[in-house]
Design a protein around this motif. Structure first.
Motif, short mmCIF file in Angstrom:
data_model
loop_
_atom_site.label_atom_id
_atom_site.label_comp_id
_atom_site.label_asym_id
_atom_site.label_seq_id
_atom_site.Cartn_x
_atom_site.Cartn_y
_atom_site.Cartn_z
N THR A 15 -3.78 6.30 -11.68
CA THR A 15 -5.25 5.65 -11.57
C THR A 15 -4.72 4.37 -11.13
OG1 THR A 15 -6.14 7.15 -12.99
CG2 THR A 15 -7.20 5.29 -12.29
N HIS A 16 -4.04 3.72 -11.74
CA HIS A 16 -3.64 2.42 -11.25
C HIS A 16 -3.16 2.03 -9.82
CE1 HIS A 16 -1.81 -1.78 -10.99
NE2 HIS A 16 -0.64 -1.20 -10.95
N HIS A 17 -2.24 2.98 -9.55
CA HIS A 17 -1.48 2.85 -8.17
C HIS A 17 -2.57 3.34 -6.92
CE1 HIS A 17 2.30 1.58 -9.12
NE2 HIS A 17 2.26 2.70 -10.05
N LEU A 18 -3.46 4.35 -7.40
CA LEU A 18 -4.59 4.70 -6.30
C LEU A 18 -5.54 3.68 -6.19
CD1 LEU A 18 -4.95 8.41 -6.83
CD2 LEU A 18 -3.89 7.22 -5.04
N ASN A 19 -5.98 2.96 -7.22
CA ASN A 19 -7.03 1.83 -7.28
C ASN A 19 -6.32 0.62 -6.52
OD1 ASN A 19 -8.91 3.12 -8.72
ND2 ASN A 19 -8.09 2.15 -10.65
N GLN A 20 -5.02 0.28 -6.60
CA GLN A 20 -4.68 -0.63 -6.16
C GLN A 20 -4.40 -0.47 -4.34
OE1 GLN A 20 -4.70 -3.15 -8.50
NE2 GLN A 20 -3.01 -3.86 -7.16
N ASN A 67 -6.55 1.62 -2.87
CA ASN A 67 -7.71 1.68 -2.41
C ASN A 67 -8.19 0.25 -2.06
OD1 ASN A 67 -9.96 3.22 -1.57
ND2 ASN A 67 -10.96 2.98 -3.62
N MET A 68 -7.98 -0.72 -3.00
CA MET A 68 -8.27 -2.06 -2.99
C MET A 68 -7.65 -2.80 -1.59
SD MET A 68 -7.55 -5.44 -5.50
CE MET A 68 -5.67 -5.23 -5.29
N MET A 115 0.71 -1.03 -0.07
CA MET A 115 -0.10 -0.09 -0.05
C MET A 115 0.87 1.26 0.02
SD MET A 115 -3.03 0.67 2.49
CE MET A 115 -3.24 -0.97 2.99
N LEU A 116 1.74 1.36 0.69
CA LEU A 116 2.81 2.39 0.85
C LEU A 116 3.51 2.63 -0.30
CD1 LEU A 116 4.26 2.23 4.42
CD2 LEU A 116 2.89 4.44 3.46
N HIS A 143 2.36 1.72 -3.38
CA HIS A 143 1.59 2.40 -4.49
C HIS A 143 1.15 3.81 -4.05
CE1 HIS A 143 0.66 -1.18 -6.62
NE2 HIS A 143 0.30 -2.14 -5.45
N LEU A 144 0.93 4.16 -2.63
CA LEU A 144 0.63 5.62 -2.45
C LEU A 144 1.97 6.33 -3.02
CD1 LEU A 144 -0.95 5.25 0.98
CD2 LEU A 144 -1.95 5.73 -1.16
N GLY A 145 3.08 5.71 -2.60
CA GLY A 145 4.29 6.73 -3.09
C GLY A 145 4.38 6.69 -4.57
N CYS A 146 4.15 5.76 -5.26
CA CYS A 146 4.05 5.91 -6.82
C CYS A 146 2.84 6.91 -7.21
CB CYS A 146 3.89 4.46 -7.49
SG CYS A 146 5.16 3.38 -7.24
N ALA A 147 1.92 6.85 -6.64
CA ALA A 147 0.88 7.60 -6.90
C ALA A 147 1.29 9.23 -6.56
CB ALA A 147 -0.43 7.30 -6.41
#
Length: 128
Positions: A104-109, A111-112, A61-62, A64-68
């Protein structure tokens, strides 16, 4: 991934996943971003998460949030996009750029994974 990693180690993984990171974003500034995202997770989960030993369940999660976060910085003010994470929503239209698609992909991941954390918490409480 090892069972626990520091935000610095996770920052290196973020750096490997995002292409063409602006030179102004050093590994130190990416680590700092992850520390802010870690605070978001702490507020969401109610748990204390150490920067030196991030539990495995929060690492993806971190990342993905960092990538986003990096991709949203790269996208800049003039790019249109529409993303949501939990109750937080940014809507600036729609765009077909690669950075916005990855954002969008990283935020969706992320979020999931937040939803999975909530589901696991409910199953412990209600025995679901």
């Amino acid at each position: 991934m090892p069972s626990s990693q520091s935000t610095g180690s996770l920052a290196a993984q973020v750096q490997m996943r995002v292409q063409d990171i602006p030179s102004t974003l050093s590994i130190g500034s990416i680590t700092e971003m992850l520390d802010f995202e870690k605070i978001y997770l702490q507020n969401y989960t109610g748990e204390t998460i150490s920067s030196s030993t991030v539990p495995e369940k929060y690492q993806n999660m971190l990342i993905h949030l960092g990538c986003a976060q990096i991709l949203s910085n790269k996208a800049g003010v003039g790019v249109d996009f529409d993303v949501q994470l939990g109750e937080f929503r940014v809507n600036k239209g729609a765009s077909q750029s690669t950075d916005v698609s990855q954002l969008t992909h990283h935020l969706n991941q992320a979020n999931m994974e937040l939803k999975m954390l909530a589901h696991k918490g409910l199953s412990k409480v209600y025995g679901v």
